[in-house]
Write a protein that holds these residues in place. Structure first.
Motif, PDB file in Angstrom:
ATOM      1  N   LYS A  71       7.875  -1.929 -14.861  1.00  0.00           N
ATOM      2  CA  LYS A  71       7.563  -3.252 -14.793  1.00  0.00           C
ATOM      3  C   LYS A  71       6.366  -3.622 -13.746  1.00  0.00           C
ATOM      4  O   LYS A  71       5.895  -4.879 -13.680  1.00  0.00           O
ATOM      5  N   VAL A  72       5.711  -2.789 -13.114  1.00  0.00           N
ATOM      6  CA  VAL A  72       5.020  -2.980 -11.801  1.00  0.00           C
ATOM      7  C   VAL A  72       3.568  -3.420 -12.248  1.00  0.00           C
ATOM      8  O   VAL A  72       3.100  -4.259 -11.765  1.00  0.00           O
ATOM      9  N   PRO A 100       5.696  11.171 -10.863  1.00  0.00           N
ATOM     10  CA  PRO A 100       6.867  12.034 -10.797  1.00  0.00           C
ATOM     11  C   PRO A 100       7.694  11.648 -11.710  1.00  0.00           C
ATOM     12  O   PRO A 100       8.629  12.758 -12.202  1.00  0.00           O
ATOM     13  N   ASN A 155      14.841   6.006  -5.232  1.00  0.00           N
ATOM     14  CA  ASN A 155      15.539   5.820  -6.314  1.00  0.00           C
ATOM     15  C   ASN A 155      16.958   5.576  -6.269  1.00  0.00           C
ATOM     16  O   ASN A 155      17.372   4.976  -6.828  1.00  0.00           O
ATOM     17  N   ARG A 166       0.800  -1.195   0.226  1.00  0.00           N
ATOM     18  CA  ARG A 166       0.044  -0.009  -0.112  1.00  0.00           C
ATOM     19  C   ARG A 166       0.873   1.247  -0.127  1.00  0.00           C
ATOM     20  O   ARG A 166       0.621   2.362  -0.534  1.00  0.00           O
ATOM     21  N   THR A 167       1.985   1.203   0.978  1.00  0.00           N
ATOM     22  CA  THR A 167       2.793   2.323   0.925  1.00  0.00           C
ATOM     23  C   THR A 167       3.509   2.733  -0.465  1.00  0.00           C
ATOM     24  O   THR A 167       3.770   3.814  -0.818  1.00  0.00           O
ATOM     25  N   MET A 168       4.008   1.671  -0.937  1.00  0.00           N
ATOM     26  CA  MET A 168       4.802   1.600  -2.191  1.00  0.00           C
ATOM     27  C   MET A 168       3.814   1.962  -3.180  1.00  0.00           C
ATOM     28  O   MET A 168       4.169   2.905  -4.174  1.00  0.00           O
ATOM     29  N   MET A 169       2.938   1.418  -3.544  1.00  0.00           N
ATOM     30  CA  MET A 169       1.914   1.549  -4.675  1.00  0.00           C
ATOM     31  C   MET A 169       0.615   2.047  -4.558  1.00  0.00           C
ATOM     32  O   MET A 169      -0.062   2.391  -5.564  1.00  0.00           O
ATOM     33  N   GLY A 170       0.493   2.673  -3.440  1.00  0.00           N
ATOM     34  CA  GLY A 170      -0.769   3.322  -3.207  1.00  0.00           C
ATOM     35  C   GLY A 170      -2.019   2.216  -3.000  1.00  0.00           C
ATOM     36  O   GLY A 170      -1.741   1.152  -3.077  1.00  0.00           O
ATOM     37  N   LEU A 180       0.277   6.427  -9.887  1.00  0.00           N
ATOM     38  CA  LEU A 180       1.006   6.811  -8.588  1.00  0.00           C
ATOM     39  C   LEU A 180       2.479   7.042  -8.823  1.00  0.00           C
ATOM     40  O   LEU A 180       3.248   8.079  -8.287  1.00  0.00           O
ATOM     41  N   LEU A 181       3.134   5.874  -9.249  1.00  0.00           N
ATOM     42  CA  LEU A 181       4.574   5.613  -9.394  1.00  0.00           C
ATOM     43  C   LEU A 181       4.960   6.307 -10.467  1.00  0.00           C
ATOM     44  O   LEU A 181       6.109   6.620 -10.308  1.00  0.00           O
ATOM     45  N   TYR A 238      14.367  10.370 -11.646  1.00  0.00           N
ATOM     46  CA  TYR A 238      14.511   9.153 -11.130  1.00  0.00           C
ATOM     47  C   TYR A 238      14.196   7.948 -11.916  1.00  0.00           C
ATOM     48  O   TYR A 238      13.551   7.347 -12.229  1.00  0.00           O
ATOM     49  N   SER A 254      15.900   4.929 -11.964  1.00  0.00           N
ATOM     50  CA  SER A 254      15.758   3.590 -11.030  1.00  0.00           C
ATOM     51  C   SER A 254      14.175   3.360 -10.916  1.00  0.00           C
ATOM     52  O   SER A 254      13.616   2.414 -11.047  1.00  0.00           O
ATOM     53  N   LEU A 255      13.761   4.368 -10.399  1.00  0.00           N
ATOM     54  CA  LEU A 255      12.539   4.349 -10.008  1.00  0.00           C
ATOM     55  C   LEU A 255      11.408   4.135 -11.082  1.00  0.00           C
ATOM     56  O   LEU A 255      10.378   3.305 -11.238  1.00  0.00           O
ATOM     57  N   SER A 278      12.369   2.505 -14.152  1.00  0.00           N
ATOM     58  CA  SER A 278      12.755   1.501 -14.661  1.00  0.00           C
ATOM     59  C   SER A 278      11.757   0.122 -13.682  1.00  0.00           C
ATOM     60  O   SER A 278      11.133  -0.638 -14.127  1.00  0.00           O
ATOM     61  N   VAL A 279      11.675   0.450 -12.539  1.00  0.00           N
ATOM     62  CA  VAL A 279      10.624  -0.296 -11.621  1.00  0.00           C
ATOM     63  C   VAL A 279       9.371  -0.131 -12.037  1.00  0.00           C
ATOM     64  O   VAL A 279       8.738  -1.192 -12.302  1.00  0.00           O
ATOM     65  N   GLY A 289      -0.043   6.041  -1.568  1.00  0.00           N
ATOM     66  CA  GLY A 289       1.110   5.796  -1.924  1.00  0.00           C
ATOM     67  C   GLY A 289       2.648   6.191  -1.307  1.00  0.00           C
ATOM     68  O   GLY A 289       2.622   7.225  -0.482  1.00  0.00           O
TER      69      GLY A 289
END
Lengths: 217, 217
Positions: free
Chosen positions: A175-176, A158, B104, A139-143, A154-155, A166, A168-169, A171-172, B94
């Motif tokens: 894939k999410v 930004p 990041n 929840r915290t990571m992905m909302g 959400l991810l 960002y 690396s953020l 690139s993740v 999130g």
DNA sequence: ACCTGAACACCGTTCAAGT
DNA sequence: ACCTGAACACCGTTCAAGT
């Protein structure tokens, strides 16, 4: 209680009002005060029902391993299925009384199998913390949006607004949308359980205390 | 924001009202709406400040190990010091934007060191879930009272009211007042961190990808 | 842009009154 | 014991009005 949980499910925790519950069961708000002293007692009751639902799904109580696995999987699954119930975890009140029997059985089984008291709490905490923490982490990571699309947005937001900042953020985030969170949870819970079992074996060797019962292992 | 968190600390999450904040900073409730669109935005801001406080305590950012350890320890310590802030975790929204930079950097470092994307998330989730889950577990198990005495009472009460029924629960309750929860958390977080590191090494061997930089390890 | 004060629709809860 | 209906003190928020 069931009505309260169902409102929580549909409208979110803030939607759980005494007036809403009363309206749904066709009564006056004040009629409920015969059954709960106040709203905090109502939340205790909801926590109670939550614990019952979690432990109801446990398939086997024959060993501490299966009990620990069952309660952890149950907590994860129920909270994933009903994300709006998570605020109940953060409320005060301690272990609901509906859980005393189960926890007592779990600890009894662990102590019998050679766990020291503090090691039993350590093992219990290790596995349960991972289960409930996983829900919070997702929840915290992905909302906490209902749809995956919202989480990705959400991810990604930004990242898009400041391109390259960002990397690396991003690139993740890319894939999410193909992730199944169960594939993250599953090896994690397995690893915790085997780790706990190894600790039990070592603790048994150190204390020289034999297993109380071969049959349970 | 700081005023809101301080009220949360003192009065609990329910005490955080727009009127209370306004009163404390000497303004009209409606004056705050210039700075937050509504209460949900105010909670987002509080989550933001919470994340900043957590990451402020991180001592070293030179390796992913120290970053991961720092963020996990920080989350545990801050939430243990401010138990009334835990409801913020269960709220939607999130990852707060104040966390983008740090996360990041963490992921960049992990990917550079040979983690696959999904393994990086797995490792991140494993450690963070344990940290925030530990706080919840302690609260759920022991209740959220300010004083240890209250926690013990919560666990002992049912035992005393029905003597002998919950023998194992009682034997653990009897020891609880001598526990330091840090002694439970400490080996747990250490074990998670070394486990994650081992997984990284194995994943690096499997993929045949060398470390990007020896210096960081 | 920033702040005010009155008002509105809600909330949990008290109280006096009924069965 | 159980339920009602009016009332009270709160809450987030709207709105019209001021600077």
């Amino acid at each position: 209680m069931e009505v309260a949980l169902s409102i929580d499910d549909r409208e979110g925790f803030d939607g759980v009002t005494i007036r809403a519950i009363a309206g749904e069961i066709g009564a006056t708000p004040m009629a409920l005060y015969t059954y709960f002293s106040d709203k905090s007692a109502l939340c205790d009751g909801m926590r109670d029902r939550l614990f019952v639902q979690i432990s109801d799904g446990i398939v086997s109580r024959r060993s501490w391993q299966s009990m620990l696995e069952g309660i952890a999987r149950g907590a994860y699954r129920i909270l994933r299925d009903h994300p709006n119930w998570t605020p109940l975890l953060a409320h005060d009140g301690g272990l609901p009384s509906s859980g005393f029997g189960f926890i007592n059985d779990l600890w009894e089984s662990m102590l019998k199998e050679g766990f020291a008291v503090e090691d039993a709490m350590r093992a219990h905490g290790c596995v349960m913390s991972f289960a409930v923490g996983s829900v919070l982490f997702e929840r915290t990571m992905m909302g906490a949006g209902d749809v995956l699309a919202k989480r990705i947005a959400l991810l990604k937001r930004p990242v898009e607004s400041t391109p390259g900042q960002y990397a690396s953020l991003a690139s993740v985030a890319a894939k999410v949308d193909r992730w199944r969170w169960d594939d993250i949870f599953e090896p994690g819970i397995r690893s915790r359980l085997t780790g706990v079992e190894a600790n039990c074996a070592r603790s048994r060797r150190q204390s020289g205390r034999p297993r109380a019962s071969r049959a349970q292992a």
